[in-house]
Scaffold this motif. Structure first.
Motif, PDB file in Angstrom:
ATOM      1  N   GLY A   8      36.138 -49.060 -31.609  1.00 17.71           N
ATOM      2  CA  GLY A   8      35.684 -48.115 -31.865  1.00 17.71           C
ATOM      3  C   GLY A   8      35.039 -48.005 -33.406  1.00 17.71           C
ATOM      4  O   GLY A   8      36.573 -48.844 -33.859  1.00 17.71           O
ATOM      5  N   SER A   9      34.107 -47.422 -34.085  1.00 18.35           N
ATOM      6  CA  SER A   9      34.563 -47.893 -35.673  1.00 18.35           C
ATOM      7  C   SER A   9      35.116 -46.643 -36.169  1.00 18.35           C
ATOM      8  O   SER A   9      35.689 -46.827 -37.594  1.00 18.35           O
ATOM      9  N   PHE A  10      35.310 -45.790 -35.850  1.00 17.38           N
ATOM     10  CA  PHE A  10      36.631 -44.604 -36.387  1.00 17.38           C
ATOM     11  C   PHE A  10      36.158 -44.178 -37.321  1.00 17.38           C
ATOM     12  O   PHE A  10      37.497 -43.878 -38.713  1.00 17.38           O
ATOM     13  N   ASP A  11      35.188 -43.489 -37.992  1.00 20.81           N
ATOM     14  CA  ASP A  11      34.465 -43.649 -39.284  1.00 20.81           C
ATOM     15  C   ASP A  11      34.191 -42.364 -39.095  1.00 20.81           C
ATOM     16  O   ASP A  11      32.922 -41.740 -39.636  1.00 20.81           O
ATOM     17  N   PRO A  12      35.146 -40.927 -40.094  1.00 26.69           N
ATOM     18  CA  PRO A  12      36.441 -41.305 -39.499  1.00 26.69           C
ATOM     19  C   PRO A  12      36.975 -40.985 -37.414  1.00 26.69           C
ATOM     20  O   PRO A  12      36.096 -40.371 -37.086  1.00 26.69           O
ATOM     21  N   VAL A  13      38.663 -40.895 -37.326  1.00 28.98           N
ATOM     22  CA  VAL A  13      38.370 -40.534 -35.928  1.00 28.98           C
ATOM     23  C   VAL A  13      38.213 -38.881 -35.998  1.00 28.98           C
ATOM     24  O   VAL A  13      38.554 -38.680 -36.946  1.00 28.98           O
ATOM     25  N   THR A  14      37.744 -38.672 -34.740  1.00 28.11           N
ATOM     26  CA  THR A  14      37.592 -37.143 -34.400  1.00 28.11           C
ATOM     27  C   THR A  14      38.482 -36.895 -32.831  1.00 28.11           C
ATOM     28  O   THR A  14      39.412 -37.536 -32.471  1.00 28.11           O
ATOM     29  N   LEU A  15      38.807 -35.661 -32.875  1.00 30.12           N
ATOM     30  CA  LEU A  15      39.519 -35.065 -31.512  1.00 30.12           C
ATOM     31  C   LEU A  15      39.257 -35.529 -30.997  1.00 30.12           C
ATOM     32  O   LEU A  15      39.284 -35.774 -29.541  1.00 30.12           O
ATOM     33  N   GLY A  16      38.167 -35.314 -30.379  1.00 32.71           N
ATOM     34  CA  GLY A  16      36.425 -36.189 -29.300  1.00 32.71           C
ATOM     35  C   GLY A  16      37.585 -38.071 -29.121  1.00 32.71           C
ATOM     36  O   GLY A  16      38.043 -37.963 -28.307  1.00 32.71           O
ATOM     37  N   HIS A  17      37.226 -38.226 -30.359  1.00 34.62           N
ATOM     38  CA  HIS A  17      38.446 -40.085 -30.051  1.00 34.62           C
ATOM     39  C   HIS A  17      40.360 -40.129 -29.457  1.00 34.62           C
ATOM     40  O   HIS A  17      40.414 -40.785 -28.758  1.00 34.62           O
ATOM     41  N   MET A  18      40.274 -38.934 -30.317  1.00 33.15           N
ATOM     42  CA  MET A  18      41.643 -38.796 -29.506  1.00 33.15           C
ATOM     43  C   MET A  18      42.094 -38.418 -29.067  1.00 33.15           C
ATOM     44  O   MET A  18      43.083 -38.265 -27.697  1.00 33.15           O
ATOM     45  N   ASP A  19      40.816 -37.260 -27.983  1.00 33.76           N
ATOM     46  CA  ASP A  19      41.003 -36.625 -26.127  1.00 33.76           C
ATOM     47  C   ASP A  19      40.987 -38.327 -25.281  1.00 33.76           C
ATOM     48  O   ASP A  19      41.775 -38.433 -24.879  1.00 33.76           O
ATOM     49  N   ILE A  20      40.754 -39.265 -25.709  1.00 30.75           N
ATOM     50  CA  ILE A  20      39.663 -40.547 -25.311  1.00 30.75           C
ATOM     51  C   ILE A  20      41.882 -41.472 -25.523  1.00 30.75           C
ATOM     52  O   ILE A  20      41.637 -41.486 -23.992  1.00 30.75           O
ATOM     53  N   ILE A  21      42.045 -41.219 -26.278  1.00 34.49           N
ATOM     54  CA  ILE A  21      42.983 -42.285 -26.194  1.00 34.49           C
ATOM     55  C   ILE A  21      44.014 -41.768 -26.109  1.00 34.49           C
ATOM     56  O   ILE A  21      45.207 -42.456 -24.814  1.00 34.49           O
ATOM     57  N   THR A  22      44.525 -39.936 -25.788  1.00 32.59           N
ATOM     58  CA  THR A  22      45.567 -40.309 -25.381  1.00 32.59           C
ATOM     59  C   THR A  22      45.103 -39.764 -23.679  1.00 32.59           C
ATOM     60  O   THR A  22      46.968 -39.622 -22.858  1.00 32.59           O
ATOM     61  N   ARG A  23      44.231 -39.726 -23.233  1.00 32.33           N
ATOM     62  CA  ARG A  23      44.109 -39.449 -21.344  1.00 32.33           C
ATOM     63  C   ARG A  23      44.512 -41.163 -20.992  1.00 32.33           C
ATOM     64  O   ARG A  23      44.718 -41.538 -20.583  1.00 32.33           O
ATOM     65  N   ALA A  24      43.785 -42.461 -21.880  1.00 30.89           N
ATOM     66  CA  ALA A  24      43.707 -43.854 -21.543  1.00 30.89           C
ATOM     67  C   ALA A  24      45.375 -44.045 -21.475  1.00 30.89           C
ATOM     68  O   ALA A  24      45.828 -44.610 -20.985  1.00 30.89           O
ATOM     69  N   CYS A  25      46.077 -43.363 -22.290  1.00 35.25           N
ATOM     70  CA  CYS A  25      47.545 -43.362 -22.392  1.00 35.25           C
ATOM     71  C   CYS A  25      48.433 -42.541 -21.282  1.00 35.25           C
ATOM     72  O   CYS A  25      49.541 -43.872 -20.646  1.00 35.25           O
ATOM     73  N   LYS A  26      47.776 -41.979 -20.422  1.00 38.03           N
ATOM     74  CA  LYS A  26      48.119 -41.553 -19.554  1.00 38.03           C
ATOM     75  C   LYS A  26      48.712 -42.772 -18.098  1.00 38.03           C
ATOM     76  O   LYS A  26      48.522 -43.036 -17.210  1.00 38.03           O
ATOM     77  N   ILE A  27      47.142 -43.805 -18.638  1.00 40.81           N
ATOM     78  CA  ILE A  27      46.579 -44.994 -17.122  1.00 40.81           C
ATOM     79  C   ILE A  27      47.343 -46.379 -17.680  1.00 40.81           C
ATOM     80  O   ILE A  27      47.379 -46.521 -16.934  1.00 40.81           O
ATOM     81  N   PHE A  28      47.473 -46.393 -18.687  1.00 39.34           N
ATOM     82  CA  PHE A  28      47.433 -47.900 -19.051  1.00 39.34           C
ATOM     83  C   PHE A  28      49.126 -48.003 -19.645  1.00 39.34           C
ATOM     84  O   PHE A  28      49.505 -46.266 -20.327  1.00 39.34           O
ATOM     85  N   ASP A  29      49.846 -48.859 -19.919  1.00 40.37           N
ATOM     86  CA  ASP A  29      51.336 -48.920 -20.336  1.00 40.37           C
ATOM     87  C   ASP A  29      51.472 -48.752 -22.227  1.00 40.37           C
ATOM     88  O   ASP A  29      52.254 -48.118 -22.537  1.00 40.37           O
ATOM     89  N   LYS A  30      50.433 -49.196 -22.018  1.00 39.14           N
ATOM     90  CA  LYS A  30      49.256 -49.058 -23.424  1.00 39.14           C
ATOM     91  C   LYS A  30      48.558 -49.213 -24.208  1.00 39.14           C
ATOM     92  O   LYS A  30      47.370 -50.155 -23.293  1.00 39.14           O
ATOM     93  N   VAL A  31      47.867 -49.053 -25.121  1.00 41.60           N
ATOM     94  CA  VAL A  31      46.624 -48.854 -25.456  1.00 41.60           C
ATOM     95  C   VAL A  31      46.657 -49.232 -26.789  1.00 41.60           C
ATOM     96  O   VAL A  31      47.005 -49.445 -27.722  1.00 41.60           O
ATOM     97  N   ILE A  32      45.438 -50.382 -26.733  1.00 39.83           N
ATOM     98  CA  ILE A  32      45.171 -50.823 -27.914  1.00 39.83           C
ATOM     99  C   ILE A  32      44.160 -49.986 -29.169  1.00 39.83           C
ATOM    100  O   ILE A  32      42.891 -50.180 -28.218  1.00 39.83           O
TER     101      ILE A  32
END
Ligand code: PNS
Length: 162
Positions: A8-32
């Motif tokens: 993503g562009s993350f210009d700037p990062v929002t709580l919406g992005h953080m929600d997706i990143i946090t949930r992805a962390c539960k599914i994957f061993d590592k999130v880039i």
């Protein structure tokens, strides 16, 4: 190790992005969290600033923040990623995201695109909305990570008032 990429562009990062990143962390061993490094004159924050803010917001999480200079499909191959993870808000996101998912699949059949439906409270949240609100002096504390609030406000208020 299963790796998921949140681009993503993350210009700037929002709580919406953080929600997706946090949930992805539960599914994957590592999130880039992958930010395209191509200079974008319309961006309010430089790529370095956006990456630094993402690192602050994801501190302590199983997240690596990285820049992508080429195609995401090639980057995913290079990182041996299992999936590209995207958040889907209203149906308006769908056509564009579907097009990108199919293109990335064509370019790299090994990588899947996974859509996570956005949480209800972030349904209409976007970086451009945050920019508008902050630019007019509105309260963005419900929309961006707390640790970045002052920094984002300072830049966005200044940008609009210049
Ligand atoms: O937050 P955005 O602006 O919707 O993110 C778009 C992003 C970064 C996912 C997209 O622009 C991207 O993947 N850029 C990398 C270059 C690339 O691979 N383009 C072809 C995508 S089909």
């Amino acid at each position: 190790m299963k790796i998921g990429i949140c681009p993503g562009s993350f210009d700037p990062v929002t709580l919406g992005h953080m929600d997706i990143i946090t949930r992805a962390c539960k599914i994957f061993d590592k999130v880039i969290v992958a930010v395209p490094v191509n200079p974008d004159k319309r961006a309010s924050f430089t790529v370095e600033e956006r990456m630094e803010m993402l690192r602050m917001a994801t501190a302590g999480m199983n997240v690596e923040v990285d820049g992508v200079s080429g195609l995401l499909a090639d980057y995913a191959r290079e990182k041996n990623a299992t999936a590209i993870v995207k958040g889907l808000r209203a149906m308006t996101d769908f056509e564009y995201e579907f097009q990108m998912a199919l293109t990335n699949k064509k370019l790299n059949p090994e990588v899947e695109t996974m859509f996570l439906p956005t949480s209800m409270e972030n349904m209409f949240l976007s970086s451009s909305m945050v920019k508008q609100i902050a630019g007019f002096g509105g309260d963005i504390s419900h929309f961006v990570p707390e640790c970045l609030l002052d920094r984002i406000n300072e830049r966005l208020c200044r940008t609009v008032n210049e």
